[in-house]
Design an enzyme around this catalytic site. Structure first.
Site, short mmCIF file in Angstrom:
data_model
loop_
_atom_site.label_atom_id
_atom_site.label_comp_id
_atom_site.label_asym_id
_atom_site.label_seq_id
_atom_site.Cartn_x
_atom_site.Cartn_y
_atom_site.Cartn_z
N HIS A 160 0.92 -1.40 0.01
CA HIS A 160 0.11 0.00 -0.05
C HIS A 160 1.00 1.30 -0.02
CE1 HIS A 160 -3.67 -2.17 0.61
NE2 HIS A 160 -3.37 -2.97 1.48
N ASP A 196 -2.58 -10.41 -2.90
CA ASP A 196 -3.14 -10.14 -1.52
C ASP A 196 -4.74 -9.69 -1.72
OD1 ASP A 196 -2.15 -8.74 1.39
OD2 ASP A 196 -3.92 -7.55 0.60
N HIS A 198 -6.05 -7.02 -0.74
CA HIS A 198 -6.27 -5.60 -1.02
C HIS A 198 -5.40 -5.45 -2.30
CE1 HIS A 198 -7.02 -6.38 3.40
NE2 HIS A 198 -7.80 -5.53 2.99
N ASP A 285 -4.67 -13.03 2.71
CA ASP A 285 -5.95 -12.58 3.37
C ASP A 285 -7.25 -12.89 2.42
OD1 ASP A 285 -4.68 -10.51 1.62
OD2 ASP A 285 -4.73 -9.03 3.31
ZN LIG Z 1 -4.32 -7.38 2.34
#
Ligand SMILES: [Zn+2]
Ligand SMILES: [Zn+2]
Lengths: 343, 343
Positions: A160, A196, A198, A285
Site C-alpha cells: 500500500h 493479497d 487488497h 487475506d
Molecule cells: Zn491485504
C-alpha cells in the site's frame, strides 16, 4: 527455498488501530511472523536466514526524500510536540485542498504523508520498516544470484505504500523495491503479481507510468474494499506504462473459482509481457476466515495458486504482505510456496 | 440583537475525538452553547428565540446531493455494517487516488466525504446539523428583514464543511448557507468575514469561483494549523472569483496587534468590494487560552474587534463557529456582539 526474516519487525507493534470507530489491537501484528516461521519449520523449509544490512540508496531512489525524512523523524517530532498517543493521522489533504505543500506542524505532516488512518507510527516503526526493506533486498539478491525462488518474510508489509505515503500497515514498498532491484540487475522486464486480498495501490502508483514493470493485482473490488479509491479495472497505466497495469477486482464472497480464473488471466498477461523475473506480493487475506476481507479461499486453494504461479517458470521472489486470520496464516502462506516448489 | 438557538444541537455530542493519537472528549461540545447563552443573559441580551423549521431547498442547492444522502443515512449504514464505535473515517482518497467514485462500502464512503478524522458522526448528527442550519437560516431572515444584526448561535459549526465534505467539527456550512440566502434575497454583493482561528476552508471552497461573494479569513498559518492544506495567502480565487478570496494567515503566537491589522485589511477589502450584507463566521478560538489554537487575543480584544466590524455599517449576521476555551467562550463571543452594537 530460502526464507529471509529479521527479528527487527518486532520494533513495530502499535497498541492501537483505528477500526470501525474504535481502537483495536492491530490486525497486522508480530505474531503473524511466528506462525509463518513455525509452519516453514514444520514443513522442513528450514533454510531461514537474517537479512544483510539495509541498502539505503535504492530506498532513496524509490521514495521521495521528504517522505523518508518524515518517516525517520516523525516519532521525535510527535513527542516533542507533546502528543500523548501513537502517531495517527487526523487531517489530510482532501479534495480540492493543497497536496503540494507539506505543513511544518507534525500533525499536518502526518496527514500529508498518510493514505489512511488505521496505521499508527511508533518509536520503532522506522527501524522495522528498514529491516523489512532489507529482508526484501536480501531475498531479491538470492534470486538475482540464480536461485529459482526466495521468500522475503517482510513485516511490516509494503504494497500500500507509495513513494510518499504510508498506510494500510505499509511504510516502504518492499515489492516495488525488489522489482527495481531486478531492473538494476539488468532484468529488462519485471512483473509484480499482487495476490493479497487488497489492491496494491502503492505498487500500482509507483509503476503506473512505467513500461518496464508490469503490475497485476487480484483484489476485493474498490467499491467494497480498502483502499477503496484505487484498483478499478479501467486503471490500465499511463504514458509508457499504458497496458502494463492490470486490475482484477472481484466482488464480495468471491471463491477460488473466479479467483483462479483471475490468476490465470494475470499469469497469461505476465507471460505475454515477456517478464524475466517475478515478484509476488504474497498476501493470504483472500482466505475465507480473514477478519477484514471477503473472499472465500480455503487453505488448499493457496497450494493450487502456488502451483499455477510456479508453472510460469520465472525466477520468483515472494514478498510477504497481508493475512490476518493469524492461526491460518502459516499454512496458507507456506502452501503458496510449497505449491510453487511442486510445480 | 436577537439570538437564534436550537436545543437540538445537543443531539450531536460524540464520545470521542481523535486527537494527538488518542481519543479525547471532543473540544467541540454542547456546553459551549450554555456558556454563550449564560453570558448573553448576564449582559441583558435576552432576545433569544428558537429557529423556524429548516428549509431544505437551500441546503440542497448548497451541498452535493450524494453528500447529503450520505450524512442522512451514514449512521444507519454504519450500524448495519456492524461497526461498534461512532463513525470515524479511517481511509480517504489520498494523493493520486480516485476522488470521483464514491465507494459503496460505508467505511470507504465515510472517508470519501471526510476532510479530517477528528470529527465523529453519531446517531443525532444529521438532526443537529439541520438544526444548526435552521438557526443560520432564521437569523439571516431577521437581518434580511431589516434588522441591523442577528446572532445565529449555530452548533455544530460550519465553516470547514464544503459542499461535499465534513470535518473540523462541521457538517453543513451555515455561513455559506446564509450568504447564499442574502443573494437569493436580492443582495447583489455579500461578504463572509471569518475570524475563527482556523481557516474557513469550506467557505473558501464553496465561493472560490464566485465573484458575488467575497470571502476573507484571518487564521493560523496553514503550515502550522488545521486545516493545514488550505488557507495560504496566494489563494485569491479563480475565474469569476479571482480577487474575491482573501487569506490573512498569521504565525504562531500572533497577538491582537497583527490580528487587528489583518482585520482592518479585511474590512477595507470588504468595503472596496461593495458588500451590501455581511456574514461573520464568529469563532473565538483566537483567544489566548484556547486549547487547540495559537493566537494570543485577550477578552477585551474581542470587544474591539466587534467595534471595528460594526463600523462597516453593514447588515450583519453573526454565525457561531469555534472557540474551545469553554469558560471564556461566552465572554469572548458576546464581547464581539457588544462591541458591534457599541460601534
Ligand atoms: Zn491485504
Ligand atoms: Zn476554529
Amino acid at each position: 527455498m530460502r526464507t529471509i526474516c529479521s527479528e527487527d519487525h518486532r520494533l513495530h507493534f502499535p497498541q492501537a488501530e483505528l477500526h470501525a470507530g474504535q481502537f483495536v489491537t492491530p490486525f497486522e501484528r508480530p505474531s503473524r511472523v511466528e506462525y509463518i516461521l513455525a509452519r516453514l519449520r514444520e514443513r522442513g523449509l528450514n533454510d531461514i536466514a537474517a537479512p544483510d544490512p539495509v541498502a539505503m540508496a535504492p530506498i532513496r531512489a524509490l521514495c521521495r526524500p521528504d517522505y523518508l525524512a518524515f518517516l525517520e523523524h516523525a516519532w521525535d517530532e510527535w513527542k516533542r510536540a507533546g502528543c500523548a498517543g501513537e502517531i495517527i493521522p487526523a487531517s489530510f489533504p482532501a479534495r480540492r485542498m493543497n497536496a503540494d505543500r507539506a505543513p511544518t506542524n507534525i500533525d499536518g505532516k502526518v496527514g500529508f504523508y498518510a493514505l489512511a488512518a488505521e496505521t499508527a507510527i511508533t518509536a520503532g516503526t522506522w527501524a522495522a520498516a528498514l529491516s523489512s526493506a532489507a529482508v526484501a533486498q536480501t531475498a531479491q539478491r538470492i534470486v538475482a544470484g540464480g536461485a529459482r525462488a526466495a521468500f522475503a518474510l517482510c513485516r511490516p508489509p509494503g504494497h500500500h505504500a507509495t513513494a510518499d505515503m504510508f498506510g494500510g500497515y505499509c511504510f516502504i514498498n518492499n515489492a516495488a523495491l525488489a522489482a527495481e532491484a531486478f531492473r538494476a540487475d539488468g532484468v529488462a522486464r519485471v512483473a509484480v503479481l499482487d495476490i493479497d486480498f487488497h489492491h496494491g495501490n502503492g505498487t500500482q502508483d509507483i509503476f503506473y507510468r512505467r513500461g518496464d514493470v508490469f503490475f497485476a493485482s487480484i483484489h476485493g473490488a474498490p467499491e467494497h474494499a480498502f483502499p477503496y479509491y484505487l484498483g478499478y479495472s479501467d486503471e490500465t497505466g499511463e504514458g509508457p506504462g499504458e497496458g502494463a497495469n492490470l486490475n482484477l477486482p472481484l466482488p464480495p464472497g468471491a471463491g477460488y473459482g473466479p479467483w483462479a480464473e483471475a490468476l490465470d488471466a494475470a499469469l497469461a498477461r505476465i507471460r505475454a509481457f515477456g517478464a524475466e523475473a517475478l515478484v509476488v506480493s504474497l498476501g493470504v487475506d483472500a482466505y475465507k476466515d480473514d477478519p477484514i476481507s471477503f473472499f472465500t479461499l480455503d487453505s488448499p486453494d493457496f497450494l493450487d495458486a502456488g502451483r499455477r504461479i510456479g508453472r510460469l517458470g520465472l525466477p520468483t521472489l515472494f514478498c510477504m504482505e497481508g493475512g490476518y486470520a493469524i492461526e491460518a496464516i502459516g499454512v496458507n502462506a507456506v502452501n503458496v510456496l510449497e505449491g510453487f516448489l511442486d510445480a
